[in-house]
Write an enzyme that holds these catalytic residues in place. Sequence first.
Site, PDB file in Angstrom:
ATOM      1  N   LYS A  10       0.822  -1.216   0.000  1.00 33.28           N
ATOM      2  CA  LYS A  10       0.000   0.000   0.000  1.00 33.28           C
ATOM      3  C   LYS A  10       0.858   1.269   0.000  1.00 33.28           C
ATOM      4  O   LYS A  10       2.060   1.219   0.302  1.00 33.28           O
ATOM      5  CB  LYS A  10      -0.934  -0.040   1.219  1.00 33.28           C
ATOM      6  CG  LYS A  10      -1.935  -1.208   1.180  1.00 33.28           C
ATOM      7  CD  LYS A  10      -2.935  -1.111   2.328  1.00 33.28           C
ATOM      8  CE  LYS A  10      -3.952  -2.243   2.276  1.00 33.28           C
ATOM      9  NZ  LYS A  10      -4.990  -2.093   3.326  1.00 33.28           N
ATOM     10  N   PHE A  58     -15.353   3.650   7.072  1.00 36.88           N
ATOM     11  CA  PHE A  58     -14.005   4.049   6.667  1.00 36.88           C
ATOM     12  C   PHE A  58     -13.807   4.032   5.142  1.00 36.88           C
ATOM     13  O   PHE A  58     -12.698   4.233   4.661  1.00 36.88           O
ATOM     14  CB  PHE A  58     -12.960   3.160   7.343  1.00 36.88           C
ATOM     15  CG  PHE A  58     -13.158   1.685   7.109  1.00 36.88           C
ATOM     16  CD1 PHE A  58     -12.700   1.071   5.945  1.00 36.88           C
ATOM     17  CD2 PHE A  58     -13.796   0.899   8.070  1.00 36.88           C
ATOM     18  CE1 PHE A  58     -12.878  -0.279   5.728  1.00 36.88           C
ATOM     19  CE2 PHE A  58     -13.980  -0.463   7.853  1.00 36.88           C
ATOM     20  CZ  PHE A  58     -13.522  -1.055   6.679  1.00 36.88           C
ATOM     21  N   ARG A  86      -2.651 -14.507   4.614  1.00 34.80           N
ATOM     22  CA  ARG A  86      -3.315 -13.765   5.709  1.00 34.80           C
ATOM     23  C   ARG A  86      -2.513 -13.948   7.004  1.00 34.80           C
ATOM     24  O   ARG A  86      -2.391 -13.030   7.800  1.00 34.80           O
ATOM     25  CB  ARG A  86      -4.755 -14.265   5.912  1.00 34.80           C
ATOM     26  CG  ARG A  86      -5.670 -14.098   4.707  1.00 34.80           C
ATOM     27  CD  ARG A  86      -6.162 -12.712   4.483  1.00 34.80           C
ATOM     28  NE  ARG A  86      -6.921 -12.171   5.595  1.00 34.80           N
ATOM     29  CZ  ARG A  86      -7.528 -10.993   5.556  1.00 34.80           C
ATOM     30  NH1 ARG A  86      -7.467 -10.233   4.468  1.00 34.80           N
ATOM     31  NH2 ARG A  86      -8.202 -10.548   6.587  1.00 34.80           N
ATOM     32  N   THR A  92      -5.602  -6.991  10.739  1.00 33.24           N
ATOM     33  CA  THR A  92      -5.865  -5.702  10.079  1.00 33.24           C
ATOM     34  C   THR A  92      -5.266  -4.548  10.878  1.00 33.24           C
ATOM     35  O   THR A  92      -4.628  -3.652  10.331  1.00 33.24           O
ATOM     36  CB  THR A  92      -7.392  -5.484   9.937  1.00 33.24           C
ATOM     37  OG1 THR A  92      -7.964  -6.644   9.326  1.00 33.24           O
ATOM     38  CG2 THR A  92      -7.691  -4.254   9.104  1.00 33.24           C
ATOM     39  N   ARG A 103       2.483  -6.745   8.864  1.00 36.91           N
ATOM     40  CA  ARG A 103       1.828  -5.567   9.444  1.00 36.91           C
ATOM     41  C   ARG A 103       2.431  -5.190  10.798  1.00 36.91           C
ATOM     42  O   ARG A 103       2.531  -4.014  11.135  1.00 36.91           O
ATOM     43  CB  ARG A 103       0.315  -5.798   9.533  1.00 36.91           C
ATOM     44  CG  ARG A 103      -0.374  -5.614   8.181  1.00 36.91           C
ATOM     45  CD  ARG A 103      -1.805  -6.073   8.211  1.00 36.91           C
ATOM     46  NE  ARG A 103      -2.546  -5.668   7.010  1.00 36.91           N
ATOM     47  CZ  ARG A 103      -3.709  -6.183   6.675  1.00 36.91           C
ATOM     48  NH1 ARG A 103      -4.290  -7.107   7.435  1.00 36.91           N
ATOM     49  NH2 ARG A 103      -4.335  -5.770   5.588  1.00 36.91           N
ATOM     50  N   ASN A 113      -2.095   0.225   6.672  1.00 32.15           N
ATOM     51  CA  ASN A 113      -1.562  -1.019   7.231  1.00 32.15           C
ATOM     52  C   ASN A 113      -0.683  -1.828   6.262  1.00 32.15           C
ATOM     53  O   ASN A 113      -0.655  -3.049   6.308  1.00 32.15           O
ATOM     54  CB  ASN A 113      -2.694  -1.875   7.824  1.00 32.15           C
ATOM     55  CG  ASN A 113      -3.737  -2.239   6.796  1.00 32.15           C
ATOM     56  OD1 ASN A 113      -3.614  -1.912   5.626  1.00 32.15           O
ATOM     57  ND2 ASN A 113      -4.765  -2.939   7.236  1.00 32.15           N
ATOM     58  N   HIS A 116      -2.196  -5.400   1.471  1.00 33.78           N
ATOM     59  CA  HIS A 116      -3.504  -6.013   1.280  1.00 33.78           C
ATOM     60  C   HIS A 116      -3.299  -7.501   1.041  1.00 33.78           C
ATOM     61  O   HIS A 116      -2.307  -7.899   0.427  1.00 33.78           O
ATOM     62  CB  HIS A 116      -4.186  -5.400   0.045  1.00 33.78           C
ATOM     63  CG  HIS A 116      -5.409  -6.138  -0.398  1.00 33.78           C
ATOM     64  ND1 HIS A 116      -6.647  -5.931   0.178  1.00 33.78           N
ATOM     65  CD2 HIS A 116      -5.581  -7.114  -1.333  1.00 33.78           C
ATOM     66  CE1 HIS A 116      -7.530  -6.745  -0.401  1.00 33.78           C
ATOM     67  NE2 HIS A 116      -6.906  -7.467  -1.326  1.00 33.78           N
TER      68      HIS A 116
HETATM   69  P1  GDP Z   1      -8.132  -6.709   5.770  1.00 32.14           P
HETATM   70  O1  GDP Z   1      -8.794  -7.832   5.026  1.00 32.14           O
HETATM   71  O2  GDP Z   1      -7.293  -7.184   6.929  1.00 32.14           O
HETATM   72  O3  GDP Z   1      -7.351  -5.792   4.857  1.00 32.14           O
HETATM   73  O4  GDP Z   1      -9.271  -5.831   6.448  1.00 32.14           O
HETATM   74  P2  GDP Z   1     -10.750  -5.401   5.969  1.00 32.14           P
HETATM   75  O5  GDP Z   1     -11.167  -6.197   4.755  1.00 32.14           O
HETATM   76  O6  GDP Z   1     -11.622  -5.433   7.170  1.00 32.14           O
HETATM   77  O7  GDP Z   1     -10.577  -3.875   5.561  1.00 32.14           O
HETATM   78  C1  GDP Z   1      -9.994  -3.508   4.334  1.00 32.14           C
HETATM   79  C2  GDP Z   1      -9.046  -2.357   4.587  1.00 32.14           C
HETATM   80  O8  GDP Z   1      -9.802  -1.238   5.039  1.00 32.14           O
HETATM   81  C3  GDP Z   1      -8.002  -2.574   5.691  1.00 32.14           C
HETATM   82  O9  GDP Z   1      -6.863  -3.273   5.254  1.00 32.14           O
HETATM   83  C4  GDP Z   1      -7.665  -1.147   6.097  1.00 32.14           C
HETATM   84  O10 GDP Z   1      -6.751  -0.535   5.173  1.00 32.14           O
HETATM   85  C5  GDP Z   1      -9.016  -0.468   5.956  1.00 32.14           C
HETATM   86  N1  GDP Z   1      -9.710  -0.432   7.254  1.00 32.14           N
HETATM   87  C6  GDP Z   1     -10.287  -1.453   7.937  1.00 32.14           C
HETATM   88  N2  GDP Z   1     -10.826  -1.036   9.098  1.00 32.14           N
HETATM   89  C7  GDP Z   1     -10.561   0.294   9.156  1.00 32.14           C
HETATM   90  C8  GDP Z   1     -10.861   1.314  10.110  1.00 32.14           C
HETATM   91  O11 GDP Z   1     -11.475   1.077  11.155  1.00 32.14           O
HETATM   92  N3  GDP Z   1     -10.432   2.582   9.807  1.00 32.14           N
HETATM   93  C9  GDP Z   1      -9.770   2.878   8.643  1.00 32.14           C
HETATM   94  N4  GDP Z   1      -9.382   4.139   8.419  1.00 32.14           N
HETATM   95  N5  GDP Z   1      -9.467   1.945   7.734  1.00 32.14           N
HETATM   96  C10 GDP Z   1      -9.855   0.674   7.976  1.00 32.14           C
END
Ligand code: GDP
Length: 138
Positions: A10, A58, A86, A92, A103, A113, A116
């Site tokens: 990212k 978000f 993962r 996350t 991460r 973070n 992806h």
């Molecule tokens: P991942 O599968 O671990 O990437 O997590 P998710 O699918 O839940 O979310 C996708 C992406 O959205 C994450 O990797 C973060 O970059 C972003 N994200 C998730 N939760 C939050 C949050 O609470 N705040 C913000 N600003 N970004 C978030």
Amino acid sequence: MSNRTFTMIKPDAVKAGNIGNILQMINAGGFRIAAMKYTKISRQQAEKFYEVHAARPFYSELTEFMSSGPIVAAILEKENAVADFRKLIGATNPANAEEGTIRKRYAASIGENAVHGSDSDENAKIEGDFFFNGLEQF
Ligand code: GDP
């Protein structure tokens, strides 16, 4: 079970100069690179890519961030690729990520973070095809 997943390094990790470090962890984790490019997506492309998160609070912050600078997109191959990747990237929120994960080492916050990783075989295919045509996948 498919043997491919999709990843992005990212904008935060690219800006911090961590492309090499993260690729090294990916290689050390036993993943083969099946496709890779250094690119930048528009706000509109980020909105399309993260469409499944459109209702999340978000979404706006996420799509702004993901279109804010260049990224590295890649398709990775390994047995059990989605689940194993993962594991390698960690939770996350880096505050909850295990020691030794990408991460934990390189992410600053739950939003910015570092990497992806696809969450299912189905999404790995959709996401890989979003960035790479058939001639770019090896
Ligand atoms: P991942 O599968 O671990 O990437 O997590 P998710 O699918 O839940 O979310 C996708 C992406 O959205 C994450 O990797 C973060 O970059 C972003 N994200 C998730 N939760 C939050 C949050 O609470 N705040 C913000 N600003 N970004 C978030």
